[in-house]
Design an enzyme around this catalytic site. Sequence first.
Site, PDB file in Angstrom:
ATOM      1  N   HIS A   1      41.533  36.801  38.435  1.00  0.00           N
ATOM      2  CA  HIS A   1      41.283  35.394  38.141  1.00  0.00           C
ATOM      3  C   HIS A   1      40.675  34.723  39.366  1.00  0.00           C
ATOM      4  O   HIS A   1      40.939  35.146  40.501  1.00  0.00           O
ATOM      5  CB  HIS A   1      42.592  34.697  37.731  1.00  0.00           C
ATOM      6  CG  HIS A   1      42.345  33.322  37.192  1.00  0.00           C
ATOM      7  ND1 HIS A   1      42.229  32.233  38.015  1.00  0.00           N
ATOM      8  CD2 HIS A   1      42.146  32.876  35.929  1.00  0.00           C
ATOM      9  CE1 HIS A   1      41.976  31.157  37.269  1.00  0.00           C
ATOM     10  NE2 HIS A   1      41.925  31.523  35.992  1.00  0.00           N
TER      11      HIS A   1
ATOM     12  N   GLU B   1      34.234  32.894  33.765  1.00  0.00           N
ATOM     13  CA  GLU B   1      34.646  31.534  34.110  1.00  0.00           C
ATOM     14  C   GLU B   1      33.930  31.087  35.384  1.00  0.00           C
ATOM     15  O   GLU B   1      34.319  31.510  36.481  1.00  0.00           O
ATOM     16  CB  GLU B   1      36.158  31.476  34.408  1.00  0.00           C
ATOM     17  CG  GLU B   1      37.046  31.831  33.260  1.00  0.00           C
ATOM     18  CD  GLU B   1      38.500  31.400  33.501  1.00  0.00           C
ATOM     19  OE1 GLU B   1      39.086  30.872  32.567  1.00  0.00           O
ATOM     20  OE2 GLU B   1      39.015  31.568  34.624  1.00  0.00           O
TER      21      GLU B   1
HETATM   22  O1  G3P Z   1      42.194  30.816  33.290  1.00  0.00           O
HETATM   23  C1  G3P Z   1      41.670  29.688  32.693  1.00  0.00           C
HETATM   24  C2  G3P Z   1      41.166  28.734  33.653  1.00  0.00           C
HETATM   25  O2  G3P Z   1      40.789  29.183  34.891  1.00  0.00           O
HETATM   26  C3  G3P Z   1      40.334  27.635  33.105  1.00  0.00           C
HETATM   27  O3  G3P Z   1      41.013  26.514  33.496  1.00  0.00           O
HETATM   28  O4  G3P Z   1      41.775  24.244  33.316  1.00  0.00           O
HETATM   29  O5  G3P Z   1      39.349  24.769  33.135  1.00  0.00           O
HETATM   30  O6  G3P Z   1      40.883  25.389  31.286  1.00  0.00           O
HETATM   31  P1  G3P Z   1      40.735  25.148  32.773  1.00  0.00           P
END
Ligand code: G3P
Length: 227
Positions: free
Chosen positions: A98, A146
Amino acid sequence: VALPTDRPVVLVNYKVYAEATGARAVALTQALEKAAAGGERATLAVAAQATDIQRVASATRVPVFAQHVDALSPGAGTGATLAEAVKEAGASGSLLNHAERRLQLADIAASSARLHKLGLARVICSDTVATTRAAAALHPEFVAIEPPELIGGDVSVTSADPAIVRDAVAAAKGVAPRVRVLCGAGVKTGADLKAALALGAEGVLLASGIVKAKDPAAALRGLLSGL
Ligand code: G3P
């Protein structure tokens, strides 16, 4: 517990948010489980802190993921989190790499292999199309793209950078046709989930949109309305 492959995955990462720690992790998961009930069109899963996996897994039927496991085998390794231990606690799998828990490639590969040997699902996170391709080359069940700068923000990756999702899906499937691609960062609404699926993702990885919502159950219902 293998996640069904015929429906999108909504994986809620609890991170170390106070709202999703300890007894509150259990209450939150129970509320989300109830909100998702009857919605067989998606699989809800949560990624809990290692110390909460057992209590969440025993209080609900929601698949629980670890947020990280170390590559170590049982033995000397003070402070490490073993894949064996999260399995025994009731985890169905683990996130790896992550953005908030980055690893070196050799460690990702070693942890991934250990999880696989134990029958645990792997969600390898990545930040670019190239690293998504590299993650997919390890043949995990899931990769999750991400962009770090969008994590925790108000704009979904599906609106801010739809191309990265589309290109990550193509790159991942190019090296591992059976890998399932999740996308995350800023995902909150039904429209965001719908957009993710339209871009070729097979689910979303999200945190603040649910965990920090005034009414997390309502936030989840809103998200699932995108199906
Ligand atoms: O693991 C999910 C995360 O990093 C995304 O966070 O708060 O943008 O949904 P968020």
